[in-house]
Every structure is written in C-alpha cells, then in structure tokens.
Design a protein around this motif. Structure first.
Motif, PDB file in Angstrom:
ATOM      1  N   ARG A  90       0.844  -1.195   0.000  1.00 23.60           N
ATOM      2  CA  ARG A  90       0.000   0.000   0.000  1.00 23.60           C
ATOM      3  C   ARG A  90       0.877   1.242   0.000  1.00 23.60           C
ATOM      4  NH1 ARG A  90      -4.684  -1.543   4.434  1.00 23.60           N
ATOM      5  NH2 ARG A  90      -5.466  -3.373   3.352  1.00 23.60           N
ATOM      6  N   GLU A 103      -7.670   1.615   6.088  1.00 24.70           N
ATOM      7  CA  GLU A 103      -6.954   1.372   4.827  1.00 24.70           C
ATOM      8  C   GLU A 103      -5.917   2.442   4.528  1.00 24.70           C
ATOM      9  OE1 GLU A 103      -9.679  -1.053   1.723  1.00 24.70           O
ATOM     10  OE2 GLU A 103     -10.302   1.028   2.103  1.00 24.70           O
ATOM     11  N   THR A 147     -10.426  -4.173   7.514  1.00 23.27           N
ATOM     12  CA  THR A 147      -9.293  -3.809   6.649  1.00 23.27           C
ATOM     13  C   THR A 147      -7.955  -3.794   7.382  1.00 23.27           C
ATOM     14  OG1 THR A 147      -9.796  -1.473   7.071  1.00 23.27           O
ATOM     15  CG2 THR A 147     -10.707  -2.449   5.066  1.00 23.27           C
TER      16      THR A 147
END
Length: 361
Positions: free
Chosen positions: A9, A67, A95
C-alpha cells in the motif's frame, strides 16, 4: 479478506482517529501541530467537520480510515463503542493488515484489551491500550488543549511502534509492560480522584453542617480542594447545640455525652478516643452524612488492633520503615495474608514452607 504486507500500500497516511469528540479534537490539533496528517471519522458529522477545519482529512468509516493509515487511534467512550468500531460493519477489523497498530485511548476494561490484542496479533498487527488523564503535570494550552499524561500497556514491540504518536499527543507518558496495564493505571487514577472528591465533599459538609466556613479552613491549611466544594449556602451549629443540651437524663440516642468534670462542659467520646472517633461523634449528633470517615475509622480501628496483636507477639517485618499501626498494614494483610505472614515469621510459616515456597527439612 487479504492480510498482506503493508509494503503493498502506497497511499497510506500516518495516523487515523476514530472518534473526534472533545478529546479527539484535541488529538487532531496536537497531531497537526506535530506535522502529522490525521484521517478522522465519527458518526457526528459536525465533529468531523470541526476536525477537518483543524487540518484533518475525512474518512467515511473506520474500515476506510484503517486502509489509509499505519496507526489507528481509538478515542471512544466505552467498551460497547469500541466493539462496534472494531468488529461491526465497516469496522477496523475489516481492513486491518499486518504491520499496522491500534491504540485504544478510550475507557476500556483490560479484558477487552486482551481480546483485541489477540485478534490484532493473529493478523500480525499491533495493539496497545493507552489510558489518559489531563490532571497530571503540564498546563492547558488554548490552541492545543490539555496536557495529557498517558499510561501505555502492551508488548514492548507494539509500544515502540506507537511511541512516536504517544509522544506527540502527551505531555509525558509511561510504559507499563503487559496488555491492559495502561487502562489499569487509568482506573487507579480514577479511583484516587473519586475518593478525593468524596473526601473533599465530606470534609466541607462536615464543617458547613457544624457552623464553620470550609473556605477559611481550606485557605488556612492550603488544601487542594476546588471552590465548588467550599461554597456553603448555609452554616449551622445544630450539631454542637444539640450536643451541649444533652445530659444523662436525655433518653434520645446521642453520639456522645457532655462531660462536666472539667472547667467547662466538653464533649465526651468513647474510651477509644481519637480525632476520627471524635469527628464521627460530632457527625452523628449533627446528622452529617460521613460514609468515607466511617469506613476510614473502621480501618484505623482494625489497624490499631492488628498492630497491638503483632506487638504483643513480638512480631515484626524486620523493616525499619514499617509501622504495625499504619492503615496500609491492614490492607496488605487482608489482600496478601500469606506473603505478609511469611514476612512476619522471618521468611518461615507454620506450614513448613519457607519464603521461597520450598519445603523445609
């Protein structure tokens, strides 16, 4: 649901705050001041907008917030809300990924901390509990709010990951290794605050209800009692008036009698005469509600009897600082009787076990 590496990410900011009420707003201000870009969410849209005006970014749910961040900060009022935010629809756990850490700064019991630490560790994420108070050192800042002291519990590894944010939010903090210990310290602090408030109320009512302005006493002795406790709406000497009218022919139950043997009449207490007992007698006569004093008096009486028993048997802890008549000795004896009696017996007890728990020959 995937729980892959954080390295996958690239759009994650640093810190997210779930719950931007009064405390959460101060957290936003402190984080922005420290150079963070906090992401926030709350069911109260007005609170979210207020946080955004301070420099935060809005997220639509705890799951969306999680997230986007490395650290999820919970600023929530109790276990039920924490459970909904963590496990409910669009919650943090939908998440939460490996490498992230959750910091719970709300009012949560240690069993909840233990549960969520286990859940987070199963995902290779961290979890720390972080009790807070604004009644420690430091001054209030108009822009940044209270100077919070924080008590952090959890593993050393999780703590180190959360430490930079804790340092940004707090005037000072202490790490108490072990999950739940941060909230345990917070509970102990609240215990102290509650007892002090009860004592302040009781002392001031005791003075007020017996004709003495408590504010003058507080000023003279420089007690740390806020003004709301010392602002009497009335003063009365009813307790003393009734007591001095009492004599041996009075059939009504009184807390004490009048002793005429001195130069002037005085109040006569029980044979076990000391200041708390004397205060209790005054309170009974003036119908003053003093439950804290009653409990403390019972502890003092127990300490007196306990201490006399130890002295009578020539028992001591071998500790120069220990005093058998101190009320703390009673609490130790009641809460940890085996340990205390081992100490009394010089490391030995009557069951054939020494101070290290090994059987004696």
């Amino acid at each position: 649901m995937s729980h892959g590496s954080n390295s996958e990410r690239t759009d994650r900011t640093e810190v997210g705050i779930v719950g931007v009420g009064r405390v959460g707003q101060w957290f936003v201000a402190k984080l922005v001041e420290a150079g963070y870009d906090p992401v926030v969410c709350d069911v109260d849209e007005d609170a979210v907008e207020a946080a955004v005006s301070k420099g935060a970014t809005k997220a639509g749910s705890p799951a969306v917030l999680t997230e986007q961040v490395e650290l999820v900060l919970l600023s929530l009022p109790g276990r039920e809300v924490v459970e909904r935010v963590m496990e409910g629809a669009d919650g943090v756990l939908e998440t939460l990924d490996a490498g992230q850490v959750v910091v719970d700064t709300g009012t949560t019991p240690p069993d909840v901390d233990l549960h969520y630490q286990s859940v987070c560790h199963d995902r290779e994420a961290g979890y720390v509990d972080c009790g807070i108070t604004h009644e420690g050192p430091g001054e209030f800042d108009d822009g940044l709010g209270p100077s919070y002291s924080m008590f952090v519990g959890g593993t050393r590894e999780d703590y180190e990951r959360a430490r930079p944010v804790v340092e940004a939010l707090s005037h000072g903090h202490e790490f108490y290794e072990g999950i739940g210990n941060g909230h345990l310290v917070k509970a102990a602090n609240r215990l102290r605050q509650t007892c002090r408030a009860a004592v302040a109320s009781e002392v001031c009512e005791f003075l007020t209800n017996n004709g003495v302005d408590p504010e003058r006493v507080v000023d003279q002795l420089e007690w740390d009692i806020p003004a709301p406790y010392t602002d009497p709406e009335y003063l009365t000497t009813r307790g003393f008036d009734r007591a001095l009218r009492t004599d041996d022919g009075d059939t009504e139950e009184r807390g004490f009698r009048v002793d005429h043997r001195g130069v002037r009449p005085r109040l006569r207490t029980s044979d076990w005469a000391n200041d708390p007992a004397y205060a209790l007698d005054i309170a009974r006569s003036s119908d003053t509600h003093v439950p804290m004093l009653t409990a403390a008096d019972q502890s003092l009486r127990l300490a007196e009897n306990y201490g006399r028993a130890l002295v009578d048997r020539e028992l001591s802890f071998g500790d120069e600082e220990w005093h058998p008549f101190h009320v703390a000795a009673v609490y130790r004896a009641v809460n940890r009787p085996q340990e205390e009696w081992r100490r009394l017996a010089g490391g030995k007890n009557d069951g054939g076990v020494d101070g290290d728990g090994d059987e004696r020959n």
